[in-house]
Design an enzyme around this catalytic site. Structure first.
Site, short mmCIF file in Angstrom:
data_model
loop_
_atom_site.label_atom_id
_atom_site.label_comp_id
_atom_site.label_asym_id
_atom_site.label_seq_id
_atom_site.Cartn_x
_atom_site.Cartn_y
_atom_site.Cartn_z
N SER B 326 0.80 -1.23 0.00
CA SER B 326 0.00 0.00 0.00
C SER B 326 0.82 1.27 0.00
O SER B 326 0.27 2.37 -0.12
CB SER B 326 -0.93 0.00 1.21
OG SER B 326 -1.75 -1.14 1.19
N ASP B 350 -17.58 0.61 -1.58
CA ASP B 350 -16.64 -0.36 -0.99
C ASP B 350 -17.36 -1.40 -0.14
O ASP B 350 -17.59 -1.20 1.05
CB ASP B 350 -15.62 0.40 -0.13
CG ASP B 350 -14.64 -0.55 0.57
OD1 ASP B 350 -14.51 -1.72 0.13
OD2 ASP B 350 -14.02 -0.12 1.53
N ASP B 365 -10.57 -6.60 -0.05
CA ASP B 365 -9.91 -5.53 0.67
C ASP B 365 -9.39 -6.14 1.97
O ASP B 365 -10.02 -7.03 2.55
CB ASP B 365 -10.92 -4.41 0.96
CG ASP B 365 -10.25 -3.16 1.46
OD1 ASP B 365 -10.42 -2.11 0.81
OD2 ASP B 365 -9.54 -3.21 2.50
#
Lengths: 379, 615
Positions: B326, B350, B365
């Site tokens: 990330s 999301d 995720d």
């Protein structure tokens, strides 16, 4: 040679006219002057060869003082007295050699010295003078040229001490002493047939001698002579280094004290047996010629003394001593230049060392005694 | 002549004697002539040969090795100096019984088989009067033992030689590298003239990169030696030019802080001054004692280092290529804004996962396994960075395409060597369709774009690259070649090359704000390290998978073998308003970013909170 021969008798005659000091001291002036020249030259070279150590020169100078005294003392004795004493000298010499065999002291695997009250000496040195005297004494009372029986007796006289010295072992000295005796026989007129026979015999015995007589280190020296490159850092080192020193001197030399080979310890034994390499390096071929010139004049003077000597004994002794002296010069100069195997023969009166100086000077004393005898008869 | 004549006829005898004298004189003359010819041959004909030989014998050209340049940190702390090391040597010529001497020496000091082998090899090549080294690094005790027994050991010498010494051992091993003995291969490449008399050469790191400056110029002396090799006189002398002393950007205290913060963990820390590109700290753990190499490392010691599963010789800071995870999200955000695909207001739904259109595979995720749902129903840029929302960046990556990502991200120095002044740097991978075709001979698959969007899959970066990328973020687009070297012999080095990326300043501000929220917001992924932080930082956490997680498998950290745990990453620059330091941290198998961020905090504290007196 011609000029020389013409001049010298006049010189001695000049000296003889006055009741000269030289005659009273039994001194052969030309010979003395030549020896003094050689001594000076030798000490100059030695100073350089010893690494500019004045101490070495002073010590050698002291040996020369002893040597000159020995010469003058030897010159005072009547030659006939030497002739009478010769057999006793001989017996004494052989006795001492036998003593070395039983009670001698040694170094480096060789037993050559006698130690008498802290004074060490090599009896073989005495033989260098005694041998010619003894053989000359024997032949002086025989018909000349010597008969076969006389020659055989002489060979026996020569062989006994030579064998004793060879057993020490000291091949170099044994050969020199044998040679000094043989030179007497040669000067006495030994038949050329015998000489030829000996030469042939030497060649024929070379092979067995190589196998049975020569020690490994002696063979090594001969092999090294033939091919020094084969053992560059071992036995060949000395020869390679001395040849380099000599060769790099050229005609003019590098100058006194500037001989780099010898100054830098590349050259082994530079102040003793290999001193001629220092001379050749620093004084060049010119220096070698000068030294050889002095040697040649000394040798010629020696032959002249022998030639003019009044007795057969004197002639033979003078001739033998002169030839022996020459052998020293030849063997030493030859071995250092890589012509002959390395044997322990010093450059006469130049190499450092006391024993050979005293012996050689005493030998010249004998020559002077012979010279004196002849002049004494004239006047 | 052999005719016998009557008893004692002096006249006849004299005649014979005269003839024999003549013969003797002739023999003498001819033999002397032979001798003379021999001397003539040596001294006149072969004069040149022997003169040359005698010069070689006499004058020896001895190299004088230069003193190697010292290495300092930015405050003048000595990082590498030279110390005398005692060497036991043998002069062959002076030893009468080599075997006996060796046996006797072995009884006194330890001599390994390798030492002996080395000695025997060198013995073949050296001249007998040259000393041949047998043992290096003699201890004081060994020297004393040898000194006491000296009289029994002719030809054995103990000499001091300057050898590199690293006073801080392990601490700077990866930052400055080390020197080692010149090996066969190196000796062929090095300038033979300049390296006569030098036994060591920089092997890796700064020591290798600046070898030319550090080494200096060899000097010579012409000496006269005797056959024993003893120097009698120096004829002429050219002093060596010592190597230049070198000052690095590295900061001793910062380096130490980073090293200690990493502790027993495997990982790396790189800190850069974003305005200069100067590398303030470069740590890779575990390290090793660089002095081992300088002194000639033993086979056992070397195997130990080489075979250790922790790979202490591996410089993770520049050689370690890790999926950046990330940590690339701020750069992705800049790419999204720059390309106009998103604005700061754009939101992405999301649910905790993402699906490519027309494909059933779900791309999860990271938050899904924790909360069972996404970060929020709709996620915008700031939240996407602060909370590290994968779904947002899956969507952005899909729209940007892999080649679009490549286009934007290469301005941060990813995918190519940073050009740091050290050795062994690796380039990482910034994938593209071209790259995949060239490297693997395969087409690019759309799913791979999603992985790349969160710094996984093929994408690889070194900690150094991440630190440089962080500096680019901090300076709003100025990419500098990072530099360890600050000055040579007191002369400051010209500032490194700067390439500036064209980007909207508002975009930078937006991304910086989002990065600030990583620590300084209640839901930021690194909010824990913000406690008691007297300054503001912009940062980004990262976690990179070591093994692929199968579809539908539940990832339970504790059950994964330690070596398969995720790497933890963290990048940051600070202070937020006027950055003076950019940091990248990676903890191998740390489990997640939470392992890396505390390390970064300590490093930043050390740099930002130090009193001015500390320099």
């Amino acid at each position: 040679m011609g000029d020389y021969v013409r001049q010298l008798p006049e010189a001695s005659a000049d000296l003889a006219r006055r009741p000269s000091l030289a005659l009273r001291l039994h001194i052969d002036v030309p010979l003395l002057l030549l020896l003094l020249m050689l001594t000076c030259f030798g000490l100059i070279v030695l100073y350089s060869a010893s690494g500019t150590q004045l101490g070495a020169v002073v010590r050698q100078g002291q040996y020369f003082v002893v040597g000159y005294v020995a010469m003058i003392v030897a010159a005072q004795i009547d030659l006939q007295r030497y002739q009478r004493w010769a057999p006793w000298f001989y017996l004494l010499g052989v006795g001492l050699l036998l003593a070395v065999m039983f009670v001698g002291v040694g170094a480096k695997g060789a037993q050559r010295w006698l130690d008498i009250g802290g004074f060490r000496f090599q009896p073989s040195e005495i033989l260098k003078l005694v041998m010619p005297l003894a053989v000359a004494w024997y032949l002086a009372s025989r018909a000349l040229p010597p008969r076969f029986s006389s020659v055989a007796a002489c060979l026996a006289l020569i062989a006994l001490p030579s064998a004793l010295i060879l057993s020490q072992p000291d091949l170099g000295t044994a050969l020199l002493i044998a040679a000094s005796g043989l030179f007497v026989v040669f000067m006495a007129g030994l038949s050329w047939r015998y000489i030829g026979g000996v030469v042939v015999a030497v060649f024929l015995s070379a092979w067995p001698a190589w196998i049975y007589v020569l020690k490994d280190y002696q063979k090594q020296r001969i092999l090294t002579l033939l091919n020094p490159e084969s053992d560059k850092l071992g036995a060949g080192w000395n020869i390679i280094q001395s040849k380099t020193a000599i060769g790099s001197g050229g005609w003019e030399g590098k100058g006194w004290l500037n001989g780099t080979q010898s100054q830098l310890d590349f050259l082994p034994e530079s102040h003793t047996d290999f001193i001629i390499a220092v001379l050749a390096e620093e004084f060049g071929l010119r220096g070698v010629l000068a030294l050889m010139g002095i040697y040649l004049l000394i040798i010629l003077r020696g032959f002249w003394i022998g030639f003019t000597a009044s007795t057969i004994f004197g002639r033979m002794v003078a001739g033998s001593l002169t030839l022996t002296f020459f052998v020293y010069v030849f063997v030493n100069m030859g071995m250092v230049a890589g012509l002959l195997p390395v044997v322990g023969v010093p450059l006469p009166l130049v190499s450092a060392g006391g024993t050979s100086v005293v012996t050689l000077m005493a030998g010249f004393g004998l020559l002077m005694a012979a010279s004196t005898e002849q002049r004494g008869l004239l006047h | 002549m052999a005719q016998h004549i009557p008893f004692r006829d002096p006249g006849q005898a004299i005649g014979i004697y005269g003839a024999r004298t003549l013969v003797a004189v002739l023999i003498v003359l001819s033999l002397l002539a032979i001798i003379l010819l021999r001397y003539y041959d040596l001294q006149i004909n072969d004069y040149e040969t022997y003169r040359t030989q005698s010069e070689r014998n006499r004058v020896q050209l001895q190299p004088l090795p230069p003193k190697r340049g010292l290495i300092y940190d930015r405050n003048g702390v000595l990082l590498a100096d030279n110390r005398p090391s005692h060497i036991l040597s043998i002069v062959r010529e002076r030893v009468t019984d080599l075997e006996g001497t060796l046996a006797e020496l072995q009884a006194l000091v330890p001599i390994s088989g390798a030492d002996l082998e080395n000695f025997q090899q060198k013995l073949q090549r050296r001249r007998p009067y040259e000393p041949v080294p047998l043992r290096f690094r003699l201890t004081e005790e060994e020297r004393a033992l040898l000194a006491v027994n000296r009289h029994r050991l002719p030809g054995v010498t103990v000499d001091a030689q300057l050898v590199r010494h690293y006073p801080h051992g392990e601490l700077f091993a990866h930052a400055i590298g080390y020197v080692g003995r010149i090996n066969e291969q190196e000796s062929q490449q090095l300038d033979e003239r300049n390296y006569r008399g030098t036994f060591h050469v920089g092997k890796v790191g700064v020591e290798n990169f600046y070898e030319n400056m550090l080494h200096g110029e060899v000097g010579y002396q012409n000496v006269e030696t005797n056959a024993h090799g003893r120097v009698l006189r120096v004829l002429e002398r050219h002093d060596p030019v010592p190597g230049a002393d070198v000052t690095l950007h590295l900061d001793f205290d910062l380096q130490k802080t980073a090293f200690e913060a990493l502790g027993e963990q495997r990982g790396a820390v790189v800190a850069i001054d974003p305005k200069t590109g100067g590398v303030l700290a470069l740590v890779s753990t575990p390290g090793f004692d660089a002095n081992l190499f300088a002194n000639g490392i033993s086979g056992a010691d070397y195997s130990l280092l080489r075979d250790s599963p922790d790979m202490p010789l591996f410089n993770r800071a520049v050689q370690g290529q890790y999926p950046p995870g990330s940590t690339i999200k701020p750069m992705m955000a800049m790419a999204g804004l720059g390309s106009g695909l998103v604005t700061t207001e754009t939101t992405v739904p999301d649910p905790g996962w993402y699906r490519l259109p027309g494909n059933s595979r779900r791309y999860r995720d990271w938050i899904l396994k924790i909360r069972g749902t996404g970060h929020a129903p709709h996620v915008a840029l700031e939240m996407a960075i602060a909370e590290s929302c994968d779904t947002y960046f899956y969507d952005l990556a899909r729209r940007l395409t892999i080649d679009g990502m490549h286009e934007y991200l290469q301005h941060y120095g990813l995918g190519e060597r940073t050009g740091l002044d050290t050795t062994n740097e690796r380039p990482g991978v910034l994938p593209s369709t071209d790259w995949k075709r060239d490297a693997m001979g395969q087409p690019w698959y759309p799913g791979e774009t999603l992985s790349a969007g969160i710094g996984q899959g093929y994408m690889l970066a070194t900690p150094m690259q991440l630190a440089v990328a962080t500096a680019v973020l901090a300076t709003r687009g100025e990419q500098r070649v990072p530099r360890l070297l600050r000055s040579i012999a007191g002369e400051a080095q010209s500032p490194p090359l700067v390439t500036t990326m064209a980007a909207n300043d508002e975009h930078w501000t937006a991304v910086h704000q989002a990065m600030r929220a990583v620590v300084h917001s209640p839901r930021g992924t690194a909010r824990k390290i913000g406690q008691g932080m007297p300054y503001e930082i912009a940062s980004k956490t990262g976690t990179s998978q070591v093994i692929g997680i199968a579809q539908n498998a539940v990832y339970i950290e504790e059950e994964v073998a330690e070596r398969h745990r995720n790497h933890g990453l963290f990048i940051a620059f600070a202070p937020y308003e006027a950055p003076v330091i950019a940091v990248a941290v990676i903890i191998e198998n740390g489990g997640g970013a939470s392992a890396a961020s505390p390390v970064a905090r300590k490093v930043l504290d050390s740099w930002l909170l130090r009193s001015p007196a500390d320099g």
